[in-house]
Structure formats: C-alpha cells, structure tokens
Motif scaffolding. Structure first.
Motif, PDB file in Angstrom:
ATOM      1  N   MET A 144      10.604  -0.672 -12.041  1.00 26.81           N
ATOM      2  CA  MET A 144       9.382   0.042 -12.295  1.00 26.81           C
ATOM      3  C   MET A 144       8.952   0.753 -11.019  1.00 26.81           C
ATOM      4  SD  MET A 144       7.639  -3.413 -12.232  1.00 26.81           S
ATOM      5  CE  MET A 144       8.930  -4.223 -12.775  1.00 26.81           C
ATOM      6  N   ASP A 145       8.335   2.188 -11.480  1.00 23.09           N
ATOM      7  CA  ASP A 145       7.713   2.823 -10.366  1.00 23.09           C
ATOM      8  C   ASP A 145       6.274   2.661 -10.249  1.00 23.09           C
ATOM      9  OD1 ASP A 145      10.069   4.201 -10.294  1.00 23.09           O
ATOM     10  OD2 ASP A 145       9.612   5.741 -11.396  1.00 23.09           O
ATOM     11  N   VAL A 146       5.813   2.837  -9.007  1.00 25.51           N
ATOM     12  CA  VAL A 146       4.326   2.788  -8.683  1.00 25.51           C
ATOM     13  C   VAL A 146       4.172   3.868  -7.794  1.00 25.51           C
ATOM     14  CG1 VAL A 146       2.747   1.156  -7.025  1.00 25.51           C
ATOM     15  CG2 VAL A 146       4.778   0.166  -8.466  1.00 25.51           C
ATOM     16  N   PHE A 147       2.927   4.486  -8.119  1.00 22.75           N
ATOM     17  CA  PHE A 147       2.538   5.848  -7.487  1.00 22.75           C
ATOM     18  C   PHE A 147       1.804   5.183  -6.304  1.00 22.75           C
ATOM     19  CE2 PHE A 147      -0.689   8.954  -6.568  1.00 22.75           C
ATOM     20  CZ  PHE A 147      -0.100  10.029  -6.442  1.00 22.75           C
ATOM     21  N   VAL A 148       2.199   5.747  -5.034  1.00 19.09           N
ATOM     22  CA  VAL A 148       1.421   5.159  -3.759  1.00 19.09           C
ATOM     23  C   VAL A 148       0.891   6.637  -3.208  1.00 19.09           C
ATOM     24  CG1 VAL A 148       2.830   3.392  -3.569  1.00 19.09           C
ATOM     25  CG2 VAL A 148       3.598   5.473  -2.594  1.00 19.09           C
ATOM     26  N   TYR A 149      -0.378   6.201  -2.666  1.00 19.57           N
ATOM     27  CA  TYR A 149      -1.104   7.656  -2.123  1.00 19.57           C
ATOM     28  C   TYR A 149      -1.762   7.411  -0.850  1.00 19.57           C
ATOM     29  CZ  TYR A 149      -4.982   4.864  -4.156  1.00 19.57           C
ATOM     30  OH  TYR A 149      -5.749   3.856  -4.489  1.00 19.57           O
ATOM     31  N   GLY A 150      -1.500   6.023  -0.254  1.00 22.40           N
ATOM     32  CA  GLY A 150      -2.201   5.506   0.936  1.00 22.40           C
ATOM     33  C   GLY A 150      -1.213   4.881   1.914  1.00 22.40           C
ATOM     34  N   THR A 151      -1.602   3.941   2.565  1.00 19.50           N
ATOM     35  CA  THR A 151      -0.752   3.182   3.423  1.00 19.50           C
ATOM     36  C   THR A 151       0.709   3.032   3.092  1.00 19.50           C
ATOM     37  OG1 THR A 151      -1.597   0.888   2.852  1.00 19.50           O
ATOM     38  CG2 THR A 151      -2.719   1.934   4.670  1.00 19.50           C
ATOM     39  N   LEU A 152       0.874   2.798   1.860  1.00 19.62           N
ATOM     40  CA  LEU A 152       2.015   2.630   1.171  1.00 19.62           C
ATOM     41  C   LEU A 152       2.959   3.693   0.805  1.00 19.62           C
ATOM     42  CD1 LEU A 152       1.205  -0.194  -1.420  1.00 19.62           C
ATOM     43  CD2 LEU A 152       2.393  -0.491   0.646  1.00 19.62           C
ATOM     44  N   THR A 153       2.407   5.037   1.436  1.00 16.51           N
ATOM     45  CA  THR A 153       3.530   6.029   1.538  1.00 16.51           C
ATOM     46  C   THR A 153       4.404   5.886   2.931  1.00 16.51           C
ATOM     47  OG1 THR A 153       1.693   7.503   2.844  1.00 16.51           O
ATOM     48  CG2 THR A 153       2.188   7.591   0.372  1.00 16.51           C
ATOM     49  N   ASP A 154       3.980   5.047   3.821  1.00 14.44           N
ATOM     50  CA  ASP A 154       4.715   4.882   4.969  1.00 14.44           C
ATOM     51  C   ASP A 154       5.873   3.808   4.780  1.00 14.44           C
ATOM     52  OD1 ASP A 154       5.581   4.636   7.637  1.00 14.44           O
ATOM     53  OD2 ASP A 154       3.944   2.937   7.966  1.00 14.44           O
ATOM     54  N   PRO A 155       7.029   4.231   4.838  1.00 16.65           N
ATOM     55  CA  PRO A 155       8.336   3.340   4.700  1.00 16.65           C
ATOM     56  C   PRO A 155       8.285   2.279   5.867  1.00 16.65           C
ATOM     57  CG  PRO A 155       8.925   5.844   5.044  1.00 16.65           C
ATOM     58  CD  PRO A 155       7.419   5.623   5.402  1.00 16.65           C
ATOM     59  N   LYS A 156       7.787   2.263   6.827  1.00 18.15           N
ATOM     60  CA  LYS A 156       8.036   1.018   7.495  1.00 18.15           C
ATOM     61  C   LYS A 156       6.727  -0.038   7.026  1.00 18.15           C
ATOM     62  CE  LYS A 156       7.131  -0.567  12.473  1.00 18.15           C
ATOM     63  NZ  LYS A 156       6.723  -0.135  13.891  1.00 18.15           N
ATOM     64  N   ARG A 157       5.592   0.472   6.662  1.00 15.66           N
ATOM     65  CA  ARG A 157       4.734  -0.491   5.909  1.00 15.66           C
ATOM     66  C   ARG A 157       5.268  -1.250   4.649  1.00 15.66           C
ATOM     67  NH1 ARG A 157      -1.075  -0.981   6.014  1.00 15.66           N
ATOM     68  NH2 ARG A 157      -0.767  -0.557   8.285  1.00 15.66           N
ATOM     69  N   VAL A 158       5.802  -0.221   3.957  1.00 12.19           N
ATOM     70  CA  VAL A 158       6.622  -0.590   2.397  1.00 12.19           C
ATOM     71  C   VAL A 158       7.580  -1.842   2.913  1.00 12.19           C
ATOM     72  CG1 VAL A 158       7.973   0.006   0.803  1.00 12.19           C
ATOM     73  CG2 VAL A 158       6.083   1.388   1.324  1.00 12.19           C
ATOM     74  N   ARG A 159       8.435  -1.764   4.078  1.00 13.14           N
ATOM     75  CA  ARG A 159       9.545  -2.706   4.571  1.00 13.14           C
ATOM     76  C   ARG A 159       8.602  -4.005   4.636  1.00 13.14           C
ATOM     77  NH1 ARG A 159      11.839   2.018   6.713  1.00 13.14           N
ATOM     78  NH2 ARG A 159      10.984   1.312   8.812  1.00 13.14           N
ATOM     79  N   THR A 160       7.815  -3.983   5.622  1.00 18.27           N
ATOM     80  CA  THR A 160       6.793  -5.152   5.867  1.00 18.27           C
ATOM     81  C   THR A 160       6.293  -5.515   4.720  1.00 18.27           C
ATOM     82  OG1 THR A 160       6.255  -4.042   8.095  1.00 18.27           O
ATOM     83  CG2 THR A 160       5.142  -5.817   7.300  1.00 18.27           C
ATOM     84  N   VAL A 161       5.448  -4.985   3.938  1.00 18.53           N
ATOM     85  CA  VAL A 161       4.731  -5.764   2.720  1.00 18.53           C
ATOM     86  C   VAL A 161       6.019  -6.269   1.760  1.00 18.53           C
ATOM     87  CG1 VAL A 161       3.543  -5.027   0.547  1.00 18.53           C
ATOM     88  CG2 VAL A 161       2.719  -4.066   3.027  1.00 18.53           C
TER      89      VAL A 161
END
Length: 149
Positions: free
Chosen positions: A1-18
């Motif tokens: 499923m897709d999630v539209f991200v527009y803030g901190t979650l546009t950063d790949p490093k943050r996404v990997r951590t989260v």
C-alpha cells in the motif's frame, strides 16, 4: 500500500530509521514523486495539512508492518495525527486538475496532524472529533494524490 509523505518522511534516512528496514519483517520503498491536490502544507510544531491548494511529496510503498510503524511514528493512537485514505490517480492528457483529469488507480494513505496540538491556525469544516472532520472533508472534496506520467 502507498502512503503520501510530505514532511520528515520524505528523507530516506528517516524512513529507514522509523521503519527499521534492516529487519526482515518490514518492506518499504519510495515509488516516486506525487502531488496531493486539495490540501496544502502548514508548518507548526510539525508539518500538517489544511484544506485547499496542493503539495508536492513522495509516495512510499509499505507493508502492514511498515504502516503500523508509521502510525506509531505519527502518534495516531494518541491523536496527534490521523491517517485517512484518498484516491490515487494517474494523470491523463486532461490536466484540468479535477477528478475527471485522470483515472483512479487505488487509494493511498495520508497523515494529517491535529492543528490544535501542533499550534497552527487551521480550521477543518464540520462538527465532531478531528478525525471525523478530516475524513468527512476528504470524502466530499476533490482530494487526490496524482502521480506524474
């Protein structure tokens, strides 16, 4: 499923951590840029969305485990953000910007922060709890995530 991200979650490093993508039980990948039409970004304590306008962001494909981790990150359980489904559309040659300007491929998720808790001056129409007002507005308005192409 897709999630539209527009803030901190546009950063790949943050996404990997989260999403703890180094774990074998979570899969996630950015699948491209997109535009959310009918809502715009407002910056407060954290970014959120408000009725009207557009915002550019990215589509993040996640599995169920990833979506649960995103919900925790966005504090959905405590009501800081709500997660709502919006139509995801491919652009057609008709670029009028309305729902007739593409075909609905599926729905994707969008996180919207509670303006009162984020310290921003945003009014969501309707009565009742914040989630109900956002969900009601999104279901009645021409809100859509559009992918280029």
């Amino acid at each position: 499923m897709d999630v539209f991200v527009y803030g901190t979650l546009t950063d790949p490093k943050r996404v990997r951590t989260v999403l703890e993508t180094d774990r074998s039980d979570t899969a996630a990948a950015f699948v491209g840029r997109a535009t959310l039409e009918g809502l715009h970004r407002v910056d407060g304590r954290y970014p959120t969305l408000a009725p009207g306008g557009t915002i550019d962001g990215r589509l993040l494909a996640v599995d169920d485990a990833g979506l649960e981790r995103l919900d925790r990150y966005e504090s959905v359980e405590s009501g800081l953000y709500v997660r709502v489904a919006v139509p995801q559309m491919s652009r057609s040659d008709d670029r009028r910007g309305d729902m007739a300007g593409g075909t609905i491929d599926e729905r994707c998720w969008v996180y919207v922060g509670d303006p009162d808790r984020l310290g921003v001056d945003v009014t969501w129409p309707g009565d009742g709890p914040f989630h109900d007002r956002v969900d009601g507005f999104v279901s009645r308005a021409d809100i859509a995530v559009r992918r280029p192409g």
